[in-house]
Each structure stands twice: as structure tokens, then as C-alpha cells.
Scaffold this motif. Sequence first.
Motif: not given
Length: 339
Positions: A21-38
Motif C-alpha cells: 500500500e505504501g509503495l502504491s502511494a509513493g511513500s519514501r518511508a515504504a521504499v526505504s523499509e521495502a529495500l531494507n527487507l529485500v
Amino acid sequence: GLRAAKPLAHPDDGVVERLVEGLSAGSRAAVSEALNLVDDRRPEQRERALDLLDRVSDLPGSATARRVGLTGPPGVGKSTLLNALVAELRDRDQRIGIIAVDPSSRRSGGALLGDRMRLASSAREQGVFLRSMAARDRLGGLADATQAGTCVMSAVFDWVFVETVGVGQSESEIAQLVDTLVFVAQPGAGDLLQFMKAGLLELPDIFVINKADTGAGAERTRRELLAGLGLSDRAASTGWTPPVLLASARDRQGTRALVETIDAHREAIGASGELARRRAAGAVAFAIESLVRRYGEYGLERIGGVSAVERRLSAPAAHSPFRVVLAIGHEIEAALGPR
């Protein structure tokens, strides 16, 4: 057929949904957290990361984002050129994600770090996101996380750049990851001659002679490179003849022409079907490398080897490569039995 992957064994399964949901909304925080996860190498996070990537692969941006690789020897000014490209694209109100692949060694010099610091200053503005990722001790190689990070960023940004130090192996790996590979050289034939000897002229889609403001050497290098490219029959197979551009990143000269050339290349390979072929080949390469790294050649053979992975990914109802890796991984573990 593709067996269903086991359900995620995480009590907090809402993490993936929240990140999507965060990535779909373009959230920078979601990008950062997703990159940490992968980029998390712990086994307990791997399934969650693959599940996230499978979901992200279905988002519209994953198909439309420009994926551009920027490579070349150290010291040619790749980061400075990328900084100029960022400025050009921001003038067009484009959103930009950057993955800077750092060699996992102590040889990273001051010039590289200085350029990265300048690039980082551009990334502080809204609409630009920079992430450094290690090459995982593989000389010139890309980690799984680079492919995964490119997928995450493609779901959010209009342009995704992957910048790496060209030391040989990285060119072939990055070519499997991006839609357009740009090789940056500087006046003087030394680097280009080494590149020709290594047989890597077949890989880049666009060549840029940077530091063209330094004099006649840039035009001479351009002619030499064009002569070398003239020996290739690549245009006949792909429908694209790699151009050789001149640029001065310091003066921001030539960056508009480079952006227009990247657009032209993307349009050409999209029309010819080469884009779909590249992405399919990249998916197979990622899946095989990921599985071999985790389970070895023996583990991969237990489910039918490379050809089995290729069949799974080319099936009409194929899932993303990340979901296939997850499913095949479970099958390999079952075939190997308790460890």
C-alpha cells in the motif's frame, strides 16, 4: 505446474500488505523499509521479501519505469553524469530512484566517494531516492538485492538508475537487469581498448564519452569507438545501432541528448519485442542464480535443473520470478529432506 508456495510463516503477515500500500502511494518511508527487507539476508525474512516482490511485480510502474544501467571504469565521472541526468529529469518533473552498487572491498577510492556525496545531495530533494547496495564480495557482481531493489523502485519511480563500477563481470550482469545499458568512457583509448579486448562491446546500448570539454581527444575516442562498433552485426539482431554521444557532465552538456536517446532506445526495443525478451532473460538469470546460491547445483538438479526453471518462468500463467524462486525453493527443500 507451479505448486502453491507454503503460506508465510510469520505472525505479522500485515507487513507485506502495508508495504505494498505504501509503495502504491509513493511513500519514501515504504521504499526505504521495502529495500531494507529485500536486502535482509536472514532466512526468516526471505519468504516475506519474496512475497513482497511478487506483489510489487504486479504494480503498474513495474512495467513502465525506465530501467537504466550506468557503468564504466572508475574515475570517468559516472556519478557526476548521473547527477546531471537527475537535474535534467527533475526539470521534467520525473521521479527518480537510484541504486549505487558499491564494490564490497576497501578499494573504493576518494573520487568515487566524493562523487557519491555530490549525488547524495541531489537525492535529498523530493522526487529523488538514492540507495547504496553492496556487491556482496563478488568482483564487479551484483547481489540478489540489486535485482530486488530495482523491482521495488520500478513500482514507485519513473526512472530507475543502477550505477556500478565496470570491472568486467558487472556489464553482463547489469545488462540482464536493465532495459538500457549506458557505458561511460573518457577521452583516451586505453579503457575502450581494454573493453574491446574483453569482448564487452556487444552489451551497452549507448556509449557516452564524458569530459568532452577537455579537447579534441573526445572526438578521436568517439571515432575509434564507432570504428570498433562498426565490426559488430548487432543492429541486424536487435534493430538498434548503439550511438556514441559526447557529454560534459560538469557543464551539463549532452545530458538532454542522452535522455532523448534512452527514450528512443526504449521505444525501439519495445516495438521490436526485445524489451520483453530482455526482461524474460533477466528473470531466468535471477531465478537460477538465486537458487544456485542458496541450494547449490545439486539442489537445482533435484527439480530438473536450469531447463525446469526456464519452463516454469515461460509458462502462460507464470508468476513473477520471485514467486517462482519461493515455490521452487520449497520443492528443493522437500526433495533434499531434513538438513
